[in-house]
Design a protein around this motif. Structure first.
Motif, PDB file in Angstrom:
ATOM      1  N   ASN A   1     -20.225  26.758  26.794  1.00 21.94           N
ATOM      2  CA  ASN A   1     -18.778  26.958  26.983  1.00 21.94           C
ATOM      3  C   ASN A   1     -18.110  27.471  25.709  1.00 21.94           C
ATOM      4  O   ASN A   1     -18.298  26.903  24.627  1.00 21.94           O
ATOM      5  CB  ASN A   1     -18.083  25.649  27.376  1.00 21.94           C
ATOM      6  CG  ASN A   1     -18.485  25.163  28.745  1.00 21.94           C
ATOM      7  OD1 ASN A   1     -19.385  25.729  29.365  1.00 21.94           O
ATOM      8  ND2 ASN A   1     -17.834  24.111  29.216  1.00 21.94           N
ATOM      9  N   GLY A   2     -17.330  28.512  25.883  1.00 19.24           N
ATOM     10  CA  GLY A   2     -16.605  29.064  24.746  1.00 19.24           C
ATOM     11  C   GLY A   2     -17.469  29.957  23.875  1.00 19.24           C
ATOM     12  O   GLY A   2     -16.981  30.555  22.927  1.00 19.24           O
ATOM     13  N   LYS A   3     -18.764  30.022  24.197  1.00 23.88           N
ATOM     14  CA  LYS A   3     -19.673  30.865  23.404  1.00 23.88           C
ATOM     15  C   LYS A   3     -20.272  31.952  24.288  1.00 23.88           C
ATOM     16  O   LYS A   3     -19.825  33.085  24.261  1.00 23.88           O
ATOM     17  CB  LYS A   3     -20.753  30.007  22.759  1.00 23.88           C
ATOM     18  CG  LYS A   3     -20.138  28.969  21.810  1.00 23.88           C
ATOM     19  CD  LYS A   3     -21.199  28.136  21.125  1.00 23.88           C
ATOM     20  CE  LYS A   3     -20.551  27.058  20.266  1.00 23.88           C
ATOM     21  NZ  LYS A   3     -20.244  25.829  21.035  1.00 23.88           N
ATOM     22  N   LYS A   4     -21.287  31.586  25.070  1.00 27.45           N
ATOM     23  CA  LYS A   4     -21.886  32.593  25.953  1.00 27.45           C
ATOM     24  C   LYS A   4     -21.056  32.810  27.204  1.00 27.45           C
ATOM     25  O   LYS A   4     -21.117  33.859  27.842  1.00 27.45           O
ATOM     26  CB  LYS A   4     -23.297  32.157  26.347  1.00 27.45           C
ATOM     27  CG  LYS A   4     -24.267  32.253  25.201  1.00 27.45           C
ATOM     28  CD  LYS A   4     -25.647  31.838  25.641  1.00 27.45           C
ATOM     29  CE  LYS A   4     -26.635  32.088  24.515  1.00 27.45           C
ATOM     30  NZ  LYS A   4     -27.950  31.557  24.847  1.00 27.45           N
ATOM     31  N   ILE A   5     -20.350  31.768  27.591  1.00 30.15           N
ATOM     32  CA  ILE A   5     -19.497  31.863  28.778  1.00 30.15           C
ATOM     33  C   ILE A   5     -18.105  31.320  28.425  1.00 30.15           C
ATOM     34  O   ILE A   5     -17.992  30.371  27.652  1.00 30.15           O
ATOM     35  CB  ILE A   5     -20.090  31.086  29.983  1.00 30.15           C
ATOM     36  CG1 ILE A   5     -20.283  29.605  29.657  1.00 30.15           C
ATOM     37  CG2 ILE A   5     -21.423  31.686  30.408  1.00 30.15           C
ATOM     38  CD1 ILE A   5     -20.774  28.769  30.852  1.00 30.15           C
ATOM     39  N   VAL A   6     -17.096  31.987  28.967  1.00 30.14           N
ATOM     40  CA  VAL A   6     -15.726  31.551  28.659  1.00 30.14           C
ATOM     41  C   VAL A   6     -14.922  31.444  29.941  1.00 30.14           C
ATOM     42  O   VAL A   6     -14.982  32.313  30.809  1.00 30.14           O
ATOM     43  CB  VAL A   6     -15.025  32.532  27.686  1.00 30.14           C
ATOM     44  CG1 VAL A   6     -13.542  32.227  27.593  1.00 30.14           C
ATOM     45  CG2 VAL A   6     -15.621  32.434  26.299  1.00 30.14           C
ATOM     46  N   LEU A   7     -14.188  30.344  30.038  1.00 32.90           N
ATOM     47  CA  LEU A   7     -13.311  30.148  31.187  1.00 32.90           C
ATOM     48  C   LEU A   7     -11.861  30.381  30.770  1.00 32.90           C
ATOM     49  O   LEU A   7     -11.398  29.837  29.779  1.00 32.90           O
ATOM     50  CB  LEU A   7     -13.456  28.708  31.708  1.00 32.90           C
ATOM     51  CG  LEU A   7     -12.487  28.290  32.826  1.00 32.90           C
ATOM     52  CD1 LEU A   7     -12.727  29.086  34.101  1.00 32.90           C
ATOM     53  CD2 LEU A   7     -12.606  26.799  33.115  1.00 32.90           C
ATOM     54  N   VAL A   8     -11.189  31.223  31.541  1.00 34.24           N
ATOM     55  CA  VAL A   8      -9.734  31.329  31.403  1.00 34.24           C
ATOM     56  C   VAL A   8      -9.164  30.399  32.461  1.00 34.24           C
ATOM     57  O   VAL A   8      -9.207  30.710  33.651  1.00 34.24           O
ATOM     58  CB  VAL A   8      -9.245  32.764  31.664  1.00 34.24           C
ATOM     59  CG1 VAL A   8      -7.738  32.852  31.505  1.00 34.24           C
ATOM     60  CG2 VAL A   8      -9.953  33.741  30.743  1.00 34.24           C
ATOM     61  N   PRO A   9      -8.694  29.214  32.072  1.00 33.10           N
ATOM     62  CA  PRO A   9      -8.310  28.225  33.082  1.00 33.10           C
ATOM     63  C   PRO A   9      -7.052  28.612  33.835  1.00 33.10           C
ATOM     64  O   PRO A   9      -6.256  29.432  33.381  1.00 33.10           O
ATOM     65  CB  PRO A   9      -8.092  26.949  32.274  1.00 33.10           C
ATOM     66  CG  PRO A   9      -7.983  27.373  30.860  1.00 33.10           C
ATOM     67  CD  PRO A   9      -8.499  28.747  30.701  1.00 33.10           C
ATOM     68  N   GLN A  10      -6.915  27.990  35.004  1.00 30.77           N
ATOM     69  CA  GLN A  10      -5.771  28.308  35.864  1.00 30.77           C
ATOM     70  C   GLN A  10      -4.462  27.831  35.231  1.00 30.77           C
ATOM     71  O   GLN A  10      -3.431  28.470  35.354  1.00 30.77           O
ATOM     72  CB  GLN A  10      -5.979  27.615  37.218  1.00 30.77           C
ATOM     73  CG  GLN A  10      -4.900  27.897  38.233  1.00 30.77           C
ATOM     74  CD  GLN A  10      -5.333  27.523  39.645  1.00 30.77           C
ATOM     75  OE1 GLN A  10      -6.384  26.914  39.859  1.00 30.77           O
ATOM     76  NE2 GLN A  10      -4.525  27.885  40.617  1.00 30.77           N
ATOM     77  N   SER A  11      -4.528  26.695  34.535  1.00 33.72           N
ATOM     78  CA  SER A  11      -3.289  26.131  33.996  1.00 33.72           C
ATOM     79  C   SER A  11      -3.066  26.564  32.548  1.00 33.72           C
ATOM     80  O   SER A  11      -3.973  26.450  31.719  1.00 33.72           O
ATOM     81  CB  SER A  11      -3.351  24.604  34.055  1.00 33.72           C
ATOM     82  OG  SER A  11      -2.311  24.071  33.282  1.00 33.72           O
ATOM     83  N   VAL A  12      -1.841  27.019  32.268  1.00 33.68           N
ATOM     84  CA  VAL A  12      -1.541  27.408  30.895  1.00 33.68           C
ATOM     85  C   VAL A  12      -1.456  26.176  29.988  1.00 33.68           C
ATOM     86  O   VAL A  12      -1.434  26.297  28.767  1.00 33.68           O
ATOM     87  CB  VAL A  12      -0.248  28.254  30.789  1.00 33.68           C
ATOM     88  CG1 VAL A  12      -0.446  29.604  31.453  1.00 33.68           C
ATOM     89  CG2 VAL A  12       0.935  27.532  31.379  1.00 33.68           C
ATOM     90  N   ASN A  13      -1.445  24.993  30.593  1.00 30.84           N
ATOM     91  CA  ASN A  13      -1.471  23.765  29.790  1.00 30.84           C
ATOM     92  C   ASN A  13      -2.774  23.602  29.021  1.00 30.84           C
ATOM     93  O   ASN A  13      -2.908  22.708  28.198  1.00 30.84           O
ATOM     94  CB  ASN A  13      -1.268  22.535  30.674  1.00 30.84           C
ATOM     95  CG  ASN A  13       0.090  22.548  31.339  1.00 30.84           C
ATOM     96  OD1 ASN A  13       1.034  23.106  30.795  1.00 30.84           O
ATOM     97  ND2 ASN A  13       0.186  21.971  32.520  1.00 30.84           N
ATOM     98  N   ALA A  14      -3.742  24.478  29.331  1.00 28.72           N
ATOM     99  CA  ALA A  14      -5.022  24.396  28.628  1.00 28.72           C
ATOM    100  C   ALA A  14      -4.879  24.757  27.150  1.00 28.72           C
ATOM    101  O   ALA A  14      -5.735  24.410  26.339  1.00 28.72           O
ATOM    102  CB  ALA A  14      -6.038  25.309  29.296  1.00 28.72           C
ATOM    103  N   LEU A  15      -3.801  25.449  26.798  1.00 27.80           N
ATOM    104  CA  LEU A  15      -3.587  25.740  25.368  1.00 27.80           C
ATOM    105  C   LEU A  15      -3.278  24.430  24.649  1.00 27.80           C
ATOM    106  O   LEU A  15      -2.584  23.560  25.188  1.00 27.80           O
ATOM    107  CB  LEU A  15      -2.417  26.721  25.198  1.00 27.80           C
ATOM    108  CG  LEU A  15      -2.678  28.168  25.633  1.00 27.80           C
ATOM    109  CD1 LEU A  15      -1.374  28.945  25.692  1.00 27.80           C
ATOM    110  CD2 LEU A  15      -3.669  28.852  24.693  1.00 27.80           C
TER     111      LEU A  15
END
Ligand SMILES: Nc1ncnc2c1ncn2[C@@H]1O[C@H](COP(=O)(O)OP(=O)(O)OP(=O)(O)O)[C@@H](O)[C@H]1O
Ligand code: NI
Length: 253
Positions: free
Chosen positions: A78-92
């Motif tokens: 996660n965050g390296k080979k694969i990255v998720l752009v989450p649905q919720s902007v609260n992820a920031l």
């Protein structure tokens, strides 16, 4: 084409009741490909992303195989080979300036600038905190971090809501640019039109099952190659089809 990601027989279920929410999902995403996953609210789109990234709710579990270039997908990717752009902007992270959050993914200043500019974001967003951004800006930052990373597989969960027409267009163009690299994108979306605009194939999720995978080529004028009634309904609801006049009716029936 070479498979980048292979999902084989994936089920997601409640630990206690064993009730399945995603049922026997199989999907291959090739290098350089954009695949859209469309489906109604609650059909399990986000859970599919959460299963891939091993971030399912603690009350849920999965069975099945998920491979990246023939290796099991691990949480450590996660965050390296694969990255998720989450649905919720609260992820920031609310306590971290945007610049810092972006630099978690890359320190390449030119690359960061180029991608921010493509998303109509000026450099001064770097010195802001998430609460100082609009919803649309926050969403674009989330997508920017994924694009700035070196991940070969990006999953974007609803990247377009909250954007005006211009920003939506820029976002889709930028997502499409992933294709020119050796990457692949799974775009989860309600926006069937966006899917049709940039995806090579569209997987249609209905009540937890993939009922149809539509290749771009099937989107002829009549939508005649679409098989499942749900897909046909999505296609008919597109503005250009809704308003097209065929005989005396206004909808394309
Ligand atoms: N944390 C959770 N705990 C229990 N049930 C959940 C949880 N998250 C999702 N669900 C259930 O799983 C189903 C699928 O949810 P999911 O978020 O994957 O839908 P979705 O297709 O992404 O919908 P949307 O388009 O609204 O984002 C829904 O019925 C939802 O109620
Ligand atoms: Ni969702």
């Amino acid at each position: 084409m070479k498979a980048l990601v292979e999902i084989k027989g994936l089920s997601v279920f409640h630990r206690h009741s064993k009730q399945e929410i995603l049922k026997d999902i199989s999907l291959t995403i090739n290098k350089g490909e954009i695949v859209a996953l469309v489906g109604a609210s609650g059909s399990g789109k986000s859970l599919l992303a959460e299963a891939i990234f091993h971030i399912l709710p603690s009350t849920m579990d999965y069975m099945g195989k998920m491979l990246l270039q023939n290796h099991r997908i691990e949480q450590s990717m996660n965050g390296k080979k694969i990255v998720l752009v989450p649905q919720s902007v609260n992820a920031l992270d609310p306590l971290m300036k945007i610049g810092k959050q972006i630099q978690l993914f890359s320190h390449d200043v030119n690359r960061i600038k180029r991608i921010l500019n493509q998303l109509q974001l000026t450099d001064n967003v770097m010195s802001k905190y998430p609460f100082q951004l609009s919803g649309g800006q926050a969403r674009r930052i989330l997508v920017a971090t994924a694009l700035i990373s070196n991940a070969s597989f990006i999953v974007a969960d609803e990247p377009t809501p909250g954007l005006d027409e211009q920003a939506r267009h820029e976002m889709l163009q930028l997502l499409k640019s992933i294709q020119s690299d050796d990457r692949a994108l799974l775009m989860i979306t309600h926006d069937f039109q966006a899917a049709q605009e940039i995806a090579d194939k569209i997987a249609v999720l209905y009540q937890g099952e993939i009922v149809e995978v539509v290749n771009k080529i099937a989107f002829d004028k009549e939508g005649s190659k679409l098989v499942h009634p749900y897909t046909k309904a999505l296609w008919k609801a597109l503005p250009e089809n809704y308003f097209s006049i065929k005989g005396t009716s206004y909808a394309n029936s």
